[in-house]
Design an enzyme around this catalytic site. Structure first.
Site: not given
Ligand SMILES: C[C@H](O)CC(=O)SCCNC(=O)CCNC(=O)[C@H](O)C(C)(C)COP(=O)(O)OP(=O)(O)OC[C@H]1O[C@@H](n2cnc3c(N)ncnc32)[C@H](O)[C@@H]1OP(=O)(O)O
Length: 712
Positions: A116, A136
């Site tokens: 975004e 999301e």
């Molecule tokens: C206002 C907005 O519209 C609202 C938002 O943005 S909501 C958030 C949207 N973002 C997401 O859904 C992304 C979520 N994350 C992911 O899909 C995956 O973590 C990724 C593709 C970024 C990385 O994947 P990968 O490399 O396999 O690592 P993964 O094990 O999933 O994550 C690594 C660490 O980062 C953390 N992490 C990932 N995304 C995070 C986030 N958005 N916030 C905080 N921590 C996060 C995980 O909890 C994990 O923590 P840990 O090592 O303590 O277990």
């Protein structure tokens, strides 16, 4: 140079301010990072030395979106004022309308709030194979920083709806084709090209694109509205519907109006039970790989590159498929040419399924298949890193296979069994490799089901567990590390789910009503339809195993045996509790009532021989509270590391509705005192199947929650 822990800004001699997000591991946006980002934009906009801005992420990753701990905090305090004001305050006011163009330099991934922010920039330059998406909805919310408005304006309504509803990412290459990305460059060139692009916009050599104002990609209003109308028919869950409503608002009343509505609904949805449950699943999924005493003692996973699968039946061929599709070389060992050729054909059919679903093309299928080598000779196993035995549940056969492989394989080779019932200690008894033996219990079909139980014995070395955890991640599976017991964590916790519906049927509760209540709750199939589909043989074998292991609390029903005696075999012969005719939906066959009545006469558990009277809510509780009860025993015995591992097991192994957060999280929301009191009263009325475990009793008496337990 401005700098706080998670944002830095450096103004170059070229007049470009380089703002970098730095918050390992995914550069997630904390509240302070967003505040600092806003402040950096203000400073850059006000500075005479700055002509344009480049926004980037540190360590080869752009940004994984809003920091999930911000949402956790909102859940904890029930206070939406703890959410950032980034949508208008930062993206609209500073990035888009701040009078100085900014360019996003994307590497690795730009997800959620990360994408975004990038869409709020005037252009986006990315490295090849970066992942872009707005996932999301998978977390129970909608995008909250304008994503619902800018994505359709950049890629078109149809593609935006597809990306949002599926929560799937696209690559930067696809993004370039769609218009989301302006150029793809190497990582070495990324910042240089982004800087030049930003200056080109500032000096009028490139257009300054404000994506919120764009309309060309949206196409005619009627077409967009039609796309949303048909999406509404497919996606009826409230937060999906909210997302479609918000997109519609933007199409009808303009992007800014859409952003305002998005902001309002995002804040409402953050506090929903669905968001709480799905966020728990996200975090619990990542917690499964943290095993005290194993993953926290500095061991580095060793790569498993070549694997032998012994036995090419349904499970073995599924496992071989799961491996080669993840680029792992497989030697598939069978005992005859006939079985081997059958096994290879089955792998081919599995791969063809991926081709049909558009996940592979014929070329990729050919390349994937070249990783598979069939053999009848143990000699071929001499250089593999791991052997997965997947033959019938026959103790002496498994023992002799383990003896054979010990003679052939290297002294580092890991020996795994896919058994779902037999103790690993028994299987490996005749070897002297106890530290290299463990269970890798995949669920059928192994190439599709995400869950894997990694079963450790007292002797399995931590290094082997660490290696196998990493290996399952390469397979893109979700591992849970468990200890040896009948049924391990998943089938053990859920064995009451096999027996409870039969007990209710014998108490006179209508089986079709039970199926309806369970599917309305969110399970894909009711328990009786599940029996029909999985086959009565499998069902009877499973019940037998648990009755033998846990006779004190098992309920043995003659119902399925009576079904078989009445010529019913479920889906297999088209006649079960339902009738199955090709091309039409299964139909409830009410003539089975006579068989159920016969079963009731034989068990005579219904008080006074009369059907009991229960509400739908009680049906749900009588089926799932015994599962919670058994899961408590699994926790007490230390079979799992933490209660949330059972949540993951329930969601991925039993398709328990993810929005509940999994069975233990769901139980926490209901309260253990209530669950205990219900089980206690059913125990008194209907017998030991419902007897509360001491663990549950103790926790309930102390008013503890169970979903947060971690065993160390
Ligand atoms: C206002 C907005 O519209 C609202 C938002 O943005 S909501 C958030 C949207 N973002 C997401 O859904 C992304 C979520 N994350 C992911 O899909 C995956 O973590 C990724 C593709 C970024 C990385 O994947 P990968 O490399 O396999 O690592 P993964 O094990 O999933 O994550 C690594 C660490 O980062 C953390 N992490 C990932 N995304 C995070 C986030 N958005 N916030 C905080 N921590 C996060 C995980 O909890 C994990 O923590 P840990 O090592 O303590 O277990």
């Amino acid at each position: 140079m401005a700098n706080n822990a998670s944002i830095s800004m450096e103004i170059g001699n070229d007049g470009v301010a380089l703002i970098t997000m730095l918050n390992p591991p995914v550069n997630a946006l904390t509240l302070s990072a967003l505040e600092e980002l806003k402040r950096c934009y203000e400073e850059a906009i006000d500075s005479d030395n700055v002509k344009a801005i480049v926004l980037s992420g540190a360590d080869g990753r752009f940004c994984g979106g809003l920091d999930i701990s911000v949402v956790e905090n909102v859940h904890k305090h029930g206070d939406i004022s703890l959410l950032p004001d980034a949508s208008i305050g930062l993206v609209v006011n500073k990035m888009e309308n701040g009078k100085k163009p900014s360019v996003a330099a994307i590497q690795g991934f730009a997800l959620g709030g990360g994408l975004e922010l990038a869409m709020g920039c005037s252009a986006r330059i990315a490295t090849a194979k970066s992942d872009l998406g707005l996932p999301e909805l998978r977390l129970g919310v909608i995008p909250g920083c304008g994503g619902t408005q800018r994505l359709p304006r950049l890629v078109g309504t149809s593609k935006a709806v597809e990306m949002l509803m599926s929560s799937k990412t696209i690559t930067s290459e696809e993004g370039k084709e769609l218009g989301l990305i302006d150029a793809i460059v190497s990582s070495e060139e990324l910042l240089t090209v982004a800087r030049c692009w930003a200056l080109d916009i500032a000096e009028g050599r490139q257009p300054n694109c404000n994506s919120l104002q764009k309309t060309d990609k949206l196409g005619p209003k009627d077409e967009s509205l039609e796309i949303l109308k048909s999406a509404r028919q497919r996606y009826t869950v409230p937060h999906y519907k909210a997302c479609l409503d918000v997109i519609e608002e933007g199409i009808i009343s303009g992007g800014y109006s859409g952003v305002l509505k998005e902001d309002k609904l995002f804040k409402e949805l953050v506090l929903s039970n669905t968001a709480k449950g799905l966020l728990h699943v996200f975090l619990a999924e990542r917690a499964t790989t943290k095993v005290p005493g194993v993953t926290d003692i500095g061991l580095k996973p060793q790569r498993i590159e070549k694997v032998a699968v012994v036995g090419g039946g349904l499970m073995g061929s599924g496992i071989a498929t799961a491996l080669i599709i993840s680029n792992i070389s497989v030697v598939l060992k069978e005992i005859s040419h006939e079985y081997l050729s059958k096994a290879v054909k089955s792998v081919e059919a599995n791969l063809q399924g991926f081709v049909t679903r558009g996940k592979l093309n014929q070329d990729m299928m050919k390349r994937t298949l070249s990783l598979l080598k069939g053999t009848l000779d143990y000699e071929e196993l001499k250089d593999v890193d791991m052997v997965i035995e997947a033959v019938n549940e026959n103790v002496s056969l498994k023992q002799s296979i383990f003896e054979d492989i010990e003679k052939i394989c290297t002294s580092e080779c890991i020996f795994a069994s896919n058994t779902s019932t037999i103790s690993l200690d028994v299987i490996g008894k005749r070897t002297s490799s106890q530290d290299r033996i463990l269970g890798i219990h995949l669920f059928s079909p192994a190439h599709l089901m995400p869950l894997v139980e990694i079963v450790r014995t007292e002797n399995t070395s931590p290094q082997v567990i660490v290696d196998v955890i990493k290996f399952t991640k390469i397979l893109k599976k979700v591992p849970i590390v468990v200890k040896n017991c009948t049924g391990f964590a998943v089938n053990r916790s859920f064995f009451p789910y096999m027996q409870g519906p039969d007990l209710l049927a014998n108490l006179g509760v209508d089986i079709f009503r039970i199926d309806r209540v369970i599917t309305e709750f969110g399970m894909r199939l009711g328990p009786f339809q599940l029996q029909d589909l999985s086959g009565y043989g499998i069902y009877l074998a499973g019940v037998k195993e648990f009755v033998a292991a846990f006779p004190d609390r098992s309920f043995q029903s003659p119902l399925v045996q009576l079904m078989v005696e009445n010529g019913r075999e479920g889906k297999k012969n088209g006649k079960g509790y339902y009738t199955y005719n090709k091309g039409s939906k299964p139909e409830a066959d009410h003539s089975v009532i006579q068989i159920v009545e016969e079963s009731m006469r034989l068990t005579n558990v219904a008080p006074g021989g009369k059907p009991i009277s229960v509400t739908d809510e009680e049906i749900l509780e009588m089926i799932f509270f015994p599962v919670v009860n058994e899961a408590c025993r699994v926790i007490e015995e230390g079979i799992v590391v933490r209660a949330s591992d059972i949540d993951i097991a329930s969601v991925h192994g039993f398709k328990f509705p993810p929005e509940t957060g999994g069975i233990m999280f769901w139980a926490d929301t209901i309260g253990y005192e209530y669950i205990y009191s219900k089980l206690k009263s059913w125990h008194e009325s209907y017998g030991d199947f419902f007897k509360p475990s001491t663990f549950l009793e103790q926790r309930a008496c102390k008013g503890f929650a169970l979903g947060r337990i971690v065993l160390t």
